[in-house]
Design a protein around this motif. Structure first.
Motif, PDB file in Angstrom:
ATOM      1  N   GLY A  40      -0.893 -14.167 -15.926  1.00  0.00           N
ATOM      2  CA  GLY A  40       0.147 -13.202 -16.268  1.00  0.00           C
ATOM      3  C   GLY A  40      -0.218 -12.237 -17.381  1.00  0.00           C
ATOM      4  O   GLY A  40       0.611 -11.970 -18.261  1.00  0.00           O
ATOM      5  N   PRO A  41      -1.429 -11.667 -17.391  1.00  0.00           N
ATOM      6  CA  PRO A  41      -1.824 -10.794 -18.500  1.00  0.00           C
ATOM      7  C   PRO A  41      -1.136  -9.430 -18.431  1.00  0.00           C
ATOM      8  O   PRO A  41      -0.829  -8.927 -17.352  1.00  0.00           O
ATOM      9  N   GLN A  42      -0.952  -8.827 -19.606  1.00  0.00           N
ATOM     10  CA  GLN A  42      -0.451  -7.457 -19.685  1.00  0.00           C
ATOM     11  C   GLN A  42      -1.592  -6.449 -19.775  1.00  0.00           C
ATOM     12  O   GLN A  42      -1.409  -5.269 -19.467  1.00  0.00           O
ATOM     13  N   VAL A  53     -15.351  -4.079  -6.976  1.00  0.00           N
ATOM     14  CA  VAL A  53     -14.770  -5.045  -6.045  1.00  0.00           C
ATOM     15  C   VAL A  53     -13.728  -5.917  -6.729  1.00  0.00           C
ATOM     16  O   VAL A  53     -12.647  -6.183  -6.173  1.00  0.00           O
ATOM     17  N   VAL A  54     -14.001  -6.364  -7.965  1.00  0.00           N
ATOM     18  CA  VAL A  54     -13.004  -7.145  -8.690  1.00  0.00           C
ATOM     19  C   VAL A  54     -11.869  -6.252  -9.158  1.00  0.00           C
ATOM     20  O   VAL A  54     -10.696  -6.656  -9.141  1.00  0.00           O
ATOM     21  N   THR A  55     -12.183  -5.045  -9.554  1.00  0.00           N
ATOM     22  CA  THR A  55     -11.139  -4.104  -9.981  1.00  0.00           C
ATOM     23  C   THR A  55     -10.108  -3.908  -8.875  1.00  0.00           C
ATOM     24  O   THR A  55      -8.893  -3.928  -9.131  1.00  0.00           O
ATOM     25  N   ARG A  56     -10.581  -3.722  -7.666  1.00  0.00           N
ATOM     26  CA  ARG A  56      -9.665  -3.541  -6.535  1.00  0.00           C
ATOM     27  C   ARG A  56      -8.849  -4.804  -6.286  1.00  0.00           C
ATOM     28  O   ARG A  56      -7.648  -4.738  -5.992  1.00  0.00           O
ATOM     29  N   ALA A  57      -9.501  -5.969  -6.405  1.00  0.00           N
ATOM     30  CA  ALA A  57      -8.779  -7.224  -6.196  1.00  0.00           C
ATOM     31  C   ALA A  57      -7.738  -7.441  -7.283  1.00  0.00           C
ATOM     32  O   ALA A  57      -6.627  -7.924  -7.012  1.00  0.00           O
ATOM     33  N   THR A  66       0.602  -3.774 -15.677  1.00  0.00           N
ATOM     34  CA  THR A  66      -0.614  -4.323 -16.269  1.00  0.00           C
ATOM     35  C   THR A  66      -1.688  -3.251 -16.396  1.00  0.00           C
ATOM     36  O   THR A  66      -2.000  -2.561 -15.430  1.00  0.00           O
ATOM     37  N   ARG A  67      -2.242  -3.135 -17.590  1.00  0.00           N
ATOM     38  CA  ARG A  67      -3.313  -2.167 -17.829  1.00  0.00           C
ATOM     39  C   ARG A  67      -4.660  -2.813 -17.513  1.00  0.00           C
ATOM     40  O   ARG A  67      -4.947  -3.942 -17.932  1.00  0.00           O
ATOM     41  N   ARG A  90      -3.100   2.799 -13.335  1.00  0.00           N
ATOM     42  CA  ARG A  90      -3.256   1.625 -14.196  1.00  0.00           C
ATOM     43  C   ARG A  90      -4.675   1.436 -14.687  1.00  0.00           C
ATOM     44  O   ARG A  90      -4.912   0.742 -15.671  1.00  0.00           O
ATOM     45  N   ILE A  91      -5.630   2.036 -13.991  1.00  0.00           N
ATOM     46  CA  ILE A  91      -7.036   1.737 -14.240  1.00  0.00           C
ATOM     47  C   ILE A  91      -7.669   2.818 -15.106  1.00  0.00           C
ATOM     48  O   ILE A  91      -7.573   4.011 -14.814  1.00  0.00           O
TER      49      ILE A  91
END
Length: 268
Positions: A40-42, A53-57, A66-67, A90-91
């Motif tokens: 549950g990170p903000q 690939v992880v960014t998209r996931a 979430t930032r 967000r990214i």
């Protein structure tokens, strides 16, 4: 580590994202993103984000508030990643060295890294940077490939190239991606960086490709193996076909699959 091991330039980012990501990275990206989402990170920092690939996931699993700050040492990899998710507000995409993060202390609830730790010359220093930018109670999650003998495609590619270049075999896969697989070493490095609550677990998956050639091309043309092949005066296409022939003999001539294994690390 060779000076070419960290060169993801030219056409490598595109081939890497198109071929290597679905071949071996996607199941582990989904696993990391799921683990992060349960926390549950903000705010999340991703280091060594590669082509995202992880960014998209993460973006698919984390709530809109979430930032996500995605960083990588290689600007060409980030540039390619940004083309895949340019419209997600967000990214934040930022070039950064994991060993000298350009962020103030205690900025993130979680730091995540997909198969990047093996490339850090100073791993303890990089882990210390992750700890520094995390808020109290934060979490550091990353993965690293296990021994090359437990990753069948990488093992066969390395063996085949050793036969093709017997006097100077390309060893990128064994040297770097699969060169940091000892759980005791990883745990000791994290302890040295100030982490005390560390868990490490193996995670198996299956690597699959439509043909031996496509698997061979992913490794030979979409990783720094390309530079090693070209530095030896070899034809990249001929080397790819040589590896594909070896993979066809081991895994079959139609769709191919092989076992892969990684270590998933969580530190708090």
């Amino acid at each position: 580590m060779s000076t070419t091991d960290k060169l993801f330039t030219g056409s490598i980012p595109e081939v890497y994202d198109r071929a290597m990501v679905p071949l071996i990275f996607e199941p582990y990206a989904r696993d990391l993103a799921e683990r992060v989402s349960k926390l549950g990170p903000q705010s999340v920092l991703e280091v060594a984000a590669g082509t995202g690939v992880v960014t998209r996931a993460l973006a698919a699993r984390l709530p809109a508030q979430t930032r996500i700050v995605a960083t990588d040492l290689n600007q060409p990899m980030l540039d390619h990643a940004r083309t895949r998710m340019a419209d997600d507000p967000r990214i934040i995409w930022q070039q950064a060295d994991a060993q000298a993060l350009p962020f103030e202390d205690a900025q993130f609830d979680a730091v995540v890294c997909q198969f990047g730790a093996m490339f850090f010359p100073d791993r303890v220093g990089a882990y210390g940077q992750a700890r520094r930018v995390m808020r109290p109670g934060g979490h550091f999650l990353f993965n690293a490939w296990s021994a090359i003998e437990e990753n069948e495609f990488a093992e066969e590619v390395t063996r085949a190239l050793g036969h093709l270049f017997p006097t100077d075999p390309p060893r990128f896969m064994a040297r770097t991606p699969h060169g940091y697989h000892n759980a005791d070493t990883i745990r000791a490095d994290l302890h040295a960086a100030g982490f005390h609550d560390v868990t490490i677990e193996p995670l198996d998956a299956v690597s699959a490709a439509p043909s031996p050639y496509e698997a061979a091309a992913a490794y030979c043309q979409g990783t720094p193996l390309r530079a090693e092949i070209e530095a030896r005066g070899g034809s990249l296409e001929e080397a790819t076909r040589y590896v594909a022939n070896a993979m066809g003999k081991r895994f079959g001539e139609g769709p191919v699959s092989g076992r892969i294994r990684a270590l998933v690390v969580a530190a708090a």
